[in-house]
Motif scaffolding. Structure first.
Motif, mmCIF file in Angstrom:
data_model
loop_
_atom_site.group_PDB
_atom_site.id
_atom_site.type_symbol
_atom_site.label_atom_id
_atom_site.label_comp_id
_atom_site.label_asym_id
_atom_site.label_seq_id
_atom_site.Cartn_x
_atom_site.Cartn_y
_atom_site.Cartn_z
ATOM 1 N N PHE A 1 41.541 49.314 45.773
ATOM 2 C CA PHE A 1 42.741 49.804 45.099
ATOM 3 C C PHE A 1 42.589 49.676 43.581
ATOM 4 O O PHE A 1 41.956 48.742 43.084
ATOM 5 C CB PHE A 1 43.986 49.030 45.542
ATOM 6 N N SER A 2 43.189 50.595 42.850
ATOM 7 C CA SER A 2 43.046 50.628 41.398
ATOM 8 C C SER A 2 43.647 49.404 40.716
ATOM 9 O O SER A 2 43.239 49.041 39.614
ATOM 10 C CB SER A 2 43.709 51.891 40.834
ATOM 11 N N ASN A 3 44.616 48.769 41.356
ATOM 12 C CA ASN A 3 45.274 47.622 40.733
ATOM 13 C C ASN A 3 44.543 46.302 40.970
ATOM 14 O O ASN A 3 45.035 45.243 40.587
ATOM 15 C CB ASN A 3 46.715 47.487 41.255
ATOM 16 N N ILE A 4 43.371 46.369 41.572
ATOM 17 C CA ILE A 4 42.598 45.163 41.865
ATOM 18 C C ILE A 4 41.505 44.983 40.800
ATOM 19 O O ILE A 4 40.670 45.855 40.585
ATOM 20 C CB ILE A 4 41.953 45.233 43.262
ATOM 21 N N LEU A 5 41.545 43.838 40.137
ATOM 22 C CA LEU A 5 40.548 43.492 39.121
ATOM 23 C C LEU A 5 39.654 42.391 39.664
ATOM 24 O O LEU A 5 40.130 41.335 40.078
ATOM 25 C CB LEU A 5 41.240 43.019 37.840
ATOM 26 N N VAL A 6 38.354 42.649 39.662
ATOM 27 C CA VAL A 6 37.386 41.659 40.129
ATOM 28 C C VAL A 6 36.642 41.113 38.904
ATOM 29 O O VAL A 6 35.969 41.860 38.195
ATOM 30 C CB VAL A 6 36.388 42.269 41.135
ATOM 31 N N THR A 7 36.782 39.820 38.650
ATOM 32 C CA THR A 7 36.149 39.201 37.486
ATOM 33 C C THR A 7 35.043 38.273 37.960
ATOM 34 O O THR A 7 35.282 37.316 38.699
ATOM 35 C CB THR A 7 37.171 38.398 36.658
ATOM 36 N N LYS A 8 33.830 38.560 37.504
ATOM 37 C CA LYS A 8 32.664 37.786 37.912
ATOM 38 C C LYS A 8 32.456 36.601 36.978
ATOM 39 O O LYS A 8 32.402 36.754 35.763
ATOM 40 C CB LYS A 8 31.417 38.674 37.908
ATOM 41 N N GLY A 9 32.344 35.417 37.564
ATOM 42 C CA GLY A 9 32.025 34.223 36.799
ATOM 43 C C GLY A 9 30.618 33.760 37.104
ATOM 44 O O GLY A 9 29.879 34.421 37.837
ATOM 45 N N ALA A 10 30.242 32.611 36.559
ATOM 46 C CA ALA A 10 28.891 32.099 36.771
ATOM 47 C C ALA A 10 28.652 31.689 38.209
ATOM 48 O O ALA A 10 27.537 31.838 38.735
ATOM 49 C CB ALA A 10 28.643 30.918 35.846
ATOM 50 N N GLY A 11 29.693 31.186 38.875
ATOM 51 C CA GLY A 11 29.511 30.694 40.235
ATOM 52 C C GLY A 11 30.470 31.247 41.262
ATOM 53 O O GLY A 11 30.254 31.084 42.467
ATOM 54 N N ARG A 12 31.540 31.915 40.800
ATOM 55 C CA ARG A 12 32.535 32.464 41.720
ATOM 56 C C ARG A 12 33.110 33.745 41.125
ATOM 57 O O ARG A 12 32.825 34.096 39.985
ATOM 58 C CB ARG A 12 33.677 31.451 41.952
ATOM 59 N N ILE A 13 33.931 34.424 41.921
ATOM 60 C CA ILE A 13 34.659 35.577 41.393
ATOM 61 C C ILE A 13 36.151 35.326 41.562
ATOM 62 O O ILE A 13 36.576 34.549 42.419
ATOM 63 C CB ILE A 13 34.267 36.903 42.086
ATOM 64 N N LEU A 14 36.920 35.986 40.731
ATOM 65 C CA LEU A 14 38.369 35.952 40.852
ATOM 66 C C LEU A 14 38.841 37.368 41.127
ATOM 67 O O LEU A 14 38.534 38.287 40.364
ATOM 68 C CB LEU A 14 39.011 35.431 39.560
ATOM 69 N N ILE A 15 39.552 37.556 42.223
ATOM 70 C CA ILE A 15 40.128 38.860 42.530
ATOM 71 C C ILE A 15 41.612 38.797 42.187
ATOM 72 O O ILE A 15 42.357 37.980 42.737
ATOM 73 C CB ILE A 15 39.923 39.243 44.003
ATOM 74 N N SER A 16 42.021 39.650 41.252
ATOM 75 C CA SER A 16 43.403 39.651 40.775
ATOM 76 C C SER A 16 44.119 40.911 41.233
ATOM 77 O O SER A 16 43.626 42.019 41.014
ATOM 78 C CB SER A 16 43.437 39.573 39.243
ATOM 79 N N ASP A 17 45.257 40.719 41.869
ATOM 80 C CA ASP A 17 46.123 41.830 42.251
ATOM 81 C C ASP A 17 47.134 41.995 41.120
ATOM 82 O O ASP A 17 48.077 41.218 40.994
ATOM 83 C CB ASP A 17 46.825 41.514 43.574
ATOM 84 N N LEU A 18 46.924 42.997 40.280
ATOM 85 C CA LEU A 18 47.746 43.181 39.087
ATOM 86 C C LEU A 18 49.126 43.732 39.397
ATOM 87 O O LEU A 18 49.994 43.758 38.523
ATOM 88 C CB LEU A 18 47.025 44.101 38.096
ATOM 89 N N GLN A 19 49.334 44.166 40.617
ATOM 90 C CA GLN A 19 50.650 44.643 41.026
ATOM 91 C C GLN A 19 51.497 43.497 41.560
ATOM 92 O O GLN A 19 52.685 43.392 41.269
ATOM 93 C CB GLN A 19 50.517 45.730 42.087
ATOM 94 N N ARG A 20 50.864 42.612 42.323
ATOM 95 C CA ARG A 20 51.597 41.483 42.906
ATOM 96 C C ARG A 20 51.555 40.235 42.022
ATOM 97 O O ARG A 20 52.192 39.230 42.334
ATOM 98 C CB ARG A 20 51.019 41.157 44.287
ATOM 99 N N ASN A 21 50.757 40.281 40.961
ATOM 100 C CA ASN A 21 50.635 39.151 40.029
ATOM 101 C C ASN A 21 50.068 37.897 40.705
ATOM 102 O O ASN A 21 50.551 36.780 40.484
ATOM 103 C CB ASN A 21 51.981 38.809 39.377
ATOM 104 N N VAL A 22 49.043 38.085 41.530
ATOM 105 C CA VAL A 22 48.398 36.945 42.186
ATOM 106 C C VAL A 22 46.882 37.083 42.064
ATOM 107 O O VAL A 22 46.347 38.194 41.974
ATOM 108 C CB VAL A 22 48.791 36.830 43.677
ATOM 109 N N SER A 23 46.209 35.926 42.057
ATOM 110 C CA SER A 23 44.751 35.909 41.977
ATOM 111 C C SER A 23 44.199 34.920 42.997
ATOM 112 O O SER A 23 44.822 33.893 43.264
ATOM 113 C CB SER A 23 44.290 35.508 40.570
ATOM 114 N N GLU A 24 43.014 35.221 43.533
ATOM 115 C CA GLU A 24 42.370 34.350 44.506
ATOM 116 C C GLU A 24 40.886 34.229 44.182
ATOM 117 O O GLU A 24 40.258 35.190 43.718
ATOM 118 C CB GLU A 24 42.534 34.891 45.932
ATOM 119 N N LEU A 25 40.333 33.048 44.452
ATOM 120 C CA LEU A 25 38.913 32.787 44.216
ATOM 121 C C LEU A 25 38.096 33.080 45.470
ATOM 122 O O LEU A 25 38.548 32.811 46.591
ATOM 123 C CB LEU A 25 38.712 31.323 43.814
#
Length: 355
Positions: free
Chosen positions: A7-31
């Motif tokens: 979905f377009s509102n999903i932002l996936v941010t890559k870190g050194a050891g994990r990723i964070l998936i952010s739902d920009l519509q629901r205002n929640v993020s999960e590792l």
């Protein structure tokens, strides 16, 4: 053939050891584990069947588990024969019409607010944050609100010491006689004076601890924000200083009241003139992608930044401090949090700020 569509509102941010998936519509993020990032990237270019065929039987089980996670959390959906072209990529451009969005004032006298009133209009400032070590009466707060009664200013936030006159009648008086006040924090309150049961037109908080202006800059999970406007600003600009201006207790105009560099004093220069001084905007576009260690952190777009307190060990070619915020205890390389003030590598910087 089946295809996975993010979905377009999903932002996936890559870190050194994990990723964070952010739902920009629901205002929640999960590792999630880093290997999920590679799968998401593969799913952008290959059908599900071809991806699964490239793995052994044991790995195929894991791939299917990850696909179930993506679907159950509604990060995307599956289509037959091709990707769905009705979900174009979300634009992460940031556009804010105000010349400045916020002014933070270490409060001394109400006269300062009267001096900046016209500048607030000229610069289309939206938010005013007042920090005070002096106790505000209800009359003080009402007067502050009335100064901006016909203003472009949309909200006033106040941090004030608690005192014995703060009771339900006090708060109801503010409720009936203010329009711009949207948040008020009474700190150093040993015991709440009453239970907050009524709905007021502003948010009301009683904090037991003393809130010092020097407490600013702490990085903590509870301060993270997945709001789309905050995220897009962080992607493009400095998440703390962009379009912000501050006035310290002595009237000095700064990027932030806690920073050392001053661009004049409110008693002899306007906010407009301070804003155009060389160097005032130098940190506005310093994103977390340009800050050491932060650039490898999965939280970098939902976190805020601090240039007032840093580890003071990195500068870029332009002479800007690109060190990690001093008050961050997170290590993106280990995925662990620690008490930042006990980190031996930070002691030199801590000693500097205590001078």
């Amino acid at each position: 053939m089946k295809y996975f569509n993010l979905f377009s509102n999903i932002l996936v941010t890559k870190g050194a050891g994990r990723i964070l998936i952010s739902d920009l519509q629901r205002n929640v993020s999960e590792l999630y584990p880093l290997e999920l990032y590679d799968l998401i990237e593969e799913l952008k270019n290959h059908c599900i069947e071809n991806i699964i065929d490239d793995y052994d039987e044991e790995s195929q089980v894991i791939i299917n588990e990850y696909l179930n996670i993506l679907l159950q959390n509604e990060y995307g959906f599956i289509t037959e024969d091709n990707w769905d072209e009705n979900f174009p990529a979300l634009s992460y451009e940031y556009d804010e019409p105000s010349i400045l969005t916020e002014i933070f004032i270490e409060f001394s006298e109400i006269s300062v607010l009267k001096k900046i009133k016209q500048s607030v209009e000229n610069l289309r400032i939206k938010h005013l944050v007042l920090y005070s070590t002096k106790r505000f009466t209800a009359e003080d707060i009402i007067e502050i609100d009335q100064i901006f009664a016909t203003s472009v200013l949309s909200g006033i936030e106040i941090f004030s010491p608690f005192h014995e006159d703060v009771n339900k009648l006090f708060v109801n008086t503010l409720h009936k006689n203010t329009e711009r006040l949207y948040n008020i924090v009474f700190y150093s309150c040993e015991k709440r004076p009453f239970r907050i049961q009524d709905e007021f037109r502003f948010n009301l908080y009683f904090a037991e601890e003393e809130v010092k202006i020097s407490s600013c800059g702490k990085v903590d999970l509870k301060y993270f924000n997945t709001n789309i406007s905050k995220v897009t600003e962080a992607v493009n600009h400095n998440s703390c200083l962009h379009k912000k201006i501050g006035i310290d207790i002595d009237g000095n105009i700064k990027n932030c009241p806690l920073m050392a560099e001053s661009f004049g004093n409110i008693n002899n220069i306007s906010l407009e003139d301070a804003l155009i001084k060389p160097g005032f905007k130098k940190y506005w576009n310093l994103t977390k992608d340009k800050v050491e260690i932060c650039k490898d952190c999965e939280f970098r777009y939902v976190c805020t930044d601090c240039r007032a307190y840093t580890e003071r060990n990195q500068t870029n070619n332009e002479g800007l401090d690109t060190s990690k915020p001093l008050k961050c205890g997170y290590d993106p390389y280990t995925g662990k949090w620690e008490t930042w003030s006990k980190n031996p590598l930070k002691q030199k910087a801590i000693s500097f700020y205590k001078q």
